[in-house]
Motif scaffolding. Structure first.
Motif, PDB file in Angstrom:
ATOM      1  N   SER A  83      30.278  37.010  38.203  1.00 12.70           N
ATOM      2  CA  SER A  83      31.133  36.922  39.395  1.00 12.70           C
ATOM      3  C   SER A  83      32.672  36.694  38.764  1.00 12.70           C
ATOM      4  O   SER A  83      33.681  37.409  39.607  1.00 12.70           O
ATOM      5  CB  SER A  83      31.010  35.860  40.371  1.00 12.70           C
ATOM      6  OG  SER A  83      31.158  34.359  39.687  1.00 12.70           O
ATOM      7  N   CYS A  84      33.055  36.035  37.858  1.00 16.47           N
ATOM      8  CA  CYS A  84      34.420  35.809  37.232  1.00 16.47           C
ATOM      9  C   CYS A  84      34.949  37.100  36.991  1.00 16.47           C
ATOM     10  O   CYS A  84      36.254  37.380  37.668  1.00 16.47           O
ATOM     11  CB  CYS A  84      34.289  35.157  36.201  1.00 16.47           C
ATOM     12  SG  CYS A  84      34.047  33.253  36.305  1.00 16.47           S
ATOM     13  N   GLY A  85      34.383  37.898  36.204  1.00 15.25           N
ATOM     14  CA  GLY A  85      35.098  39.211  35.906  1.00 15.25           C
ATOM     15  C   GLY A  85      35.159  40.156  37.221  1.00 15.25           C
ATOM     16  O   GLY A  85      36.081  40.880  37.282  1.00 15.25           O
ATOM     17  N   ARG A  86      34.316  40.207  37.965  1.00 16.04           N
ATOM     18  CA  ARG A  86      34.230  41.081  39.157  1.00 16.04           C
ATOM     19  C   ARG A  86      35.218  40.485  40.149  1.00 16.04           C
ATOM     20  O   ARG A  86      36.207  41.330  40.756  1.00 16.04           O
ATOM     21  CB  ARG A  86      32.970  41.103  39.954  1.00 16.04           C
ATOM     22  CG  ARG A  86      31.686  41.593  39.090  1.00 16.04           C
ATOM     23  CD  ARG A  86      30.526  41.796  40.142  1.00 16.04           C
ATOM     24  NE  ARG A  86      30.088  40.578  40.583  1.00 16.04           N
ATOM     25  CZ  ARG A  86      29.181  39.900  40.126  1.00 16.04           C
ATOM     26  NH1 ARG A  86      28.524  40.102  38.954  1.00 16.04           N
ATOM     27  NH2 ARG A  86      28.631  38.780  40.548  1.00 16.04           N
ATOM     28  N   LYS A  87      35.619  39.351  40.446  1.00 13.74           N
ATOM     29  CA  LYS A  87      36.794  38.709  41.149  1.00 13.74           C
ATOM     30  C   LYS A  87      37.747  39.086  40.503  1.00 13.74           C
ATOM     31  O   LYS A  87      39.043  39.382  41.227  1.00 13.74           O
ATOM     32  CB  LYS A  87      36.340  37.291  41.437  1.00 13.74           C
ATOM     33  CG  LYS A  87      35.211  36.959  42.463  1.00 13.74           C
ATOM     34  CD  LYS A  87      34.904  35.450  42.675  1.00 13.74           C
ATOM     35  CE  LYS A  87      33.679  35.116  43.385  1.00 13.74           C
ATOM     36  NZ  LYS A  87      33.375  33.839  43.535  1.00 13.74           N
ATOM     37  N   GLN A  88      37.793  38.667  39.263  1.00  9.58           N
ATOM     38  CA  GLN A  88      39.393  39.229  38.528  1.00  9.58           C
ATOM     39  C   GLN A  88      39.593  40.641  38.714  1.00  9.58           C
ATOM     40  O   GLN A  88      40.895  40.973  39.004  1.00  9.58           O
ATOM     41  CB  GLN A  88      39.108  38.677  37.151  1.00  9.58           C
ATOM     42  CG  GLN A  88      39.270  37.149  36.725  1.00  9.58           C
ATOM     43  CD  GLN A  88      38.847  36.895  35.097  1.00  9.58           C
ATOM     44  OE1 GLN A  88      38.731  37.861  34.656  1.00  9.58           O
ATOM     45  NE2 GLN A  88      38.700  35.647  35.134  1.00  9.58           N
ATOM     46  N   LEU A  89      38.791  41.461  38.539  1.00  6.16           N
ATOM     47  CA  LEU A  89      38.919  42.766  38.589  1.00  6.16           C
ATOM     48  C   LEU A  89      39.329  43.302  40.077  1.00  6.16           C
ATOM     49  O   LEU A  89      40.506  43.940  40.570  1.00  6.16           O
ATOM     50  CB  LEU A  89      37.610  43.464  38.431  1.00  6.16           C
ATOM     51  CG  LEU A  89      37.943  45.095  38.672  1.00  6.16           C
ATOM     52  CD1 LEU A  89      38.786  45.961  37.688  1.00  6.16           C
ATOM     53  CD2 LEU A  89      36.387  45.822  38.372  1.00  6.16           C
ATOM     54  N   ALA A  90      38.821  42.510  41.081  1.00  7.63           N
ATOM     55  CA  ALA A  90      39.159  42.854  42.367  1.00  7.63           C
ATOM     56  C   ALA A  90      40.460  42.364  42.783  1.00  7.63           C
ATOM     57  O   ALA A  90      41.325  42.775  43.534  1.00  7.63           O
ATOM     58  CB  ALA A  90      38.395  41.832  43.506  1.00  7.63           C
ATOM     59  N   GLY A  91      41.033  41.124  41.898  1.00  7.63           N
ATOM     60  CA  GLY A  91      42.570  40.658  42.215  1.00  7.63           C
ATOM     61  C   GLY A  91      43.435  41.820  41.407  1.00  7.63           C
ATOM     62  O   GLY A  91      44.496  41.877  42.062  1.00  7.63           O
ATOM     63  N   VAL A  92      43.211  42.104  40.239  1.00  7.18           N
ATOM     64  CA  VAL A  92      43.827  43.231  39.656  1.00  7.18           C
ATOM     65  C   VAL A  92      44.047  44.499  40.686  1.00  7.18           C
ATOM     66  O   VAL A  92      45.277  44.922  40.893  1.00  7.18           O
ATOM     67  CB  VAL A  92      43.304  43.707  38.328  1.00  7.18           C
ATOM     68  CG1 VAL A  92      44.021  45.010  37.911  1.00  7.18           C
ATOM     69  CG2 VAL A  92      43.390  42.611  37.331  1.00  7.18           C
ATOM     70  N   LEU A  93      42.951  45.140  41.267  1.00  3.97           N
ATOM     71  CA  LEU A  93      42.961  46.199  42.118  1.00  3.97           C
ATOM     72  C   LEU A  93      43.540  46.045  43.361  1.00  3.97           C
ATOM     73  O   LEU A  93      44.478  46.862  43.927  1.00  3.97           O
ATOM     74  CB  LEU A  93      41.585  46.651  42.417  1.00  3.97           C
ATOM     75  CG  LEU A  93      40.823  47.119  41.221  1.00  3.97           C
ATOM     76  CD1 LEU A  93      39.527  47.635  41.654  1.00  3.97           C
ATOM     77  CD2 LEU A  93      41.623  48.210  40.476  1.00  3.97           C
TER      78      LEU A  93
END
Length: 300
Positions: free
Chosen positions: A19-29
């Motif tokens: 979940s960490c990577g997915r949430k970080q990606l959501a923040g970047v996008l």
């Protein structure tokens, strides 16, 4: 490689299996969608962010990286001149890179300390224990150190799981026991080991994880308490930081950005439920298990 209208080409390589990577990606996008002209290439598995890809991207004139990098590819990223925000625990090669790199680092000692503070707040336990990451990674060791240090300050000792059968070790601890794991999947393994040994969670063993991965925490039985880290905010900050790096006429010196610690999200693995709520939880589990069958109100 800036395109028309100043569009930047950025490679984002994050560990999307958790979940960490997915949430970080959501923040970047989210940052990009707020009017920042980036062309984003997403790499879902950081193992693909390898030395040959890094070299090709640099030759093609890519403008920036936001990257979780594996140890075997750290040297290639260290040699690169592409502005980079690093989202993983830094290998020694990367700490020696001189310019154009910002390392985002969790306050892992503080995360361990927070876990100990929370468990201490629940009352007196006969045992406090830590179950490390099986690979002995640096961030796990730092969380363990923060946990042990806070307990020592309270005049308490800490037992550390080293090897062998986890269930047997948990069964051997004086009860009640309070156990922290460095991330949620490891904490889930602790709860499963307790179940195999018929140890009640939380009355005999209270369990705390880190990351607040809802898919893990909410569907573990009992649901897992965890330290929440705001990964989407971290992703947005990473994108903002990379934007500044790419805009600089001369790459700034390598720097470290220490991330905020977070908060504890309390669930059933550390918080005993009153009898009525226990009954409601059991009813909900029955309904979820047979929702598409012939279950009736009378059955429930």
């Amino acid at each position: 490689m800036s395109g028309r209208n100043g569009e930047k080409t950025v490679i984002v390589s994050l560990w999307s299996a958790g979940s960490c990577g997915r949430k970080q990606l959501a923040g970047v996008l989210d940052y990009v969608n707020r009017g920042h002209p980036w062309h984003v290439r997403i790499i879902m598995d950081p193992r693909e962010f390898a030395a040959d890809l890094i070299a090709r991207a640099e030759a093609d004139g890519v403008d920036g990286f936001i990257a979780f990098v594996s140890p075997e590819n750290a040297a290639a990223l260290a040699a690169s001149k592409v502005p980079t925000v690093l989202m993983s625990y830094p290998q020694p090669e990367l700490t020696r890179r001189k310019r154009g790199l910002v390392m985002f680092l969790n306050r892992n000692d503080e995360i361990g300390r927070m876990g100990a503070e929370y468990l201490l707040s629940l009352g007196a336990f006969a045992t406090y224990a830590f179950v490390p990451d099986t690979l002995g990674r640096g961030w796990s060791r730092l969380r363990e150190r923060g946990f042990r240090t806070r307990l020592r300050k309270a005049g308490l000792s800490c037992r550390i799981f080293a090897s062998g059968d986890l269930g047997e070790w948990l069964a051997s601890l004086p009860k009640p026991a309070a156990v922290m794991a460095p991330y949620d999947f490891r904490a889930k393994e602790v709860i499963e080991a307790c179940s195999r040994k018929k140890l009640d969670v939380p009355s005999q063993v209270a369990v705390l994880g880190v990351d607040d991965d809802e898919l893990v925490c909410d569907f573990t039985r009992p649901a897992l308490s965890s330290i929440h880290l705001d990964q989407e905010a971290i992703g947005r900050k990473a994108a903002e930081t990379l934007d500044r790096l790419m805009a600089a006429k001369r790459p700034p010196a390598t720097a470290r950005c220490m991330l905020p610690t977070g908060r504890v999200v309390e669930r059933a693995s550390t918080k005993p439920l009153p009898p009525a709520q226990c009954l409601v939880q059991k009813l909900k589990a029955i309904i979820a298990a047979d929702a598409l069958g012939e279950l009736s109100v009378d059955d429930v």
